[in-house]
Design a protein around this motif. Structure first.
Motif, short mmCIF file in Angstrom:
data_model
loop_
_atom_site.label_atom_id
_atom_site.label_comp_id
_atom_site.label_asym_id
_atom_site.label_seq_id
_atom_site.Cartn_x
_atom_site.Cartn_y
_atom_site.Cartn_z
N GLY A 96 12.01 18.95 72.85
CA GLY A 96 11.01 18.56 71.85
C GLY A 96 10.65 19.71 70.93
N ILE A 97 10.46 20.88 71.49
CA ILE A 97 10.13 22.06 70.69
C ILE A 97 11.29 22.42 69.77
CG2 ILE A 97 9.72 24.56 70.82
CD1 ILE A 97 8.03 23.98 73.33
N LEU A 98 12.51 22.35 70.25
CA LEU A 98 13.68 22.65 69.43
C LEU A 98 13.84 21.65 68.28
CD1 LEU A 98 16.32 23.78 72.06
CD2 LEU A 98 15.11 25.19 70.38
N VAL A 99 13.55 20.39 68.53
CA VAL A 99 13.62 19.38 67.48
C VAL A 99 12.58 19.66 66.41
CG1 VAL A 99 13.21 16.93 67.00
CG2 VAL A 99 14.70 17.59 68.86
N VAL A 100 11.38 20.02 66.81
CA VAL A 100 10.33 20.33 65.84
C VAL A 100 10.72 21.55 65.00
CG1 VAL A 100 7.96 21.18 65.63
CG2 VAL A 100 8.47 19.26 67.11
#
Length: 68
Positions: free
Chosen positions: A18-22
Motif C-alpha cells: 500500500g505504501i509503495l502504491v501511494v
C-alpha cells in the motif's frame, strides 16, 4: 500437512505494498492537484507508469507534476 499462516507477516506485506502504491502514484496526484492541463497530466501518468520503475523516471514525473 500443516500450514502455519503468519497473519502479522501478511499484514506487513499488505501495508508495504500500500505504501509503495501511494509513493508510485504521487506524481499523478500532484499533477491533478496543481491544475495541470490534460496533456501534462497524461505525460506525467505515462512517464510514471512506463519509467516509474527507475528512480530517475519517477523523479522526472515528480518534477513535471510539481513544476508551475
Amino acid at each position: 500437512m500443516v500450514f502455519n499462516i503468519n497473519f502479522s507477516l501478511i499484514l506487513q506485506y499488505a501495508v508495504m505494498v500500500g505504501i509503495l502504491v501511494v509513493i508510485f502514484l504521487t506524481p499523478s496526484f500532484l499533477a491533478a492537484e496543481n491544475g495541470k492541463s490534460k496533456y501534462d497530466n497524461m505525460r506525467v501518468r505515462v512517464g510514471s507508469w512506463l519509467f516509474g520503475w527507475s528512480f530517475i523516471g519517477w523523479i522526472f514525473a515528480l518534477f513535471i507534476s510539481s513544476k508551475k
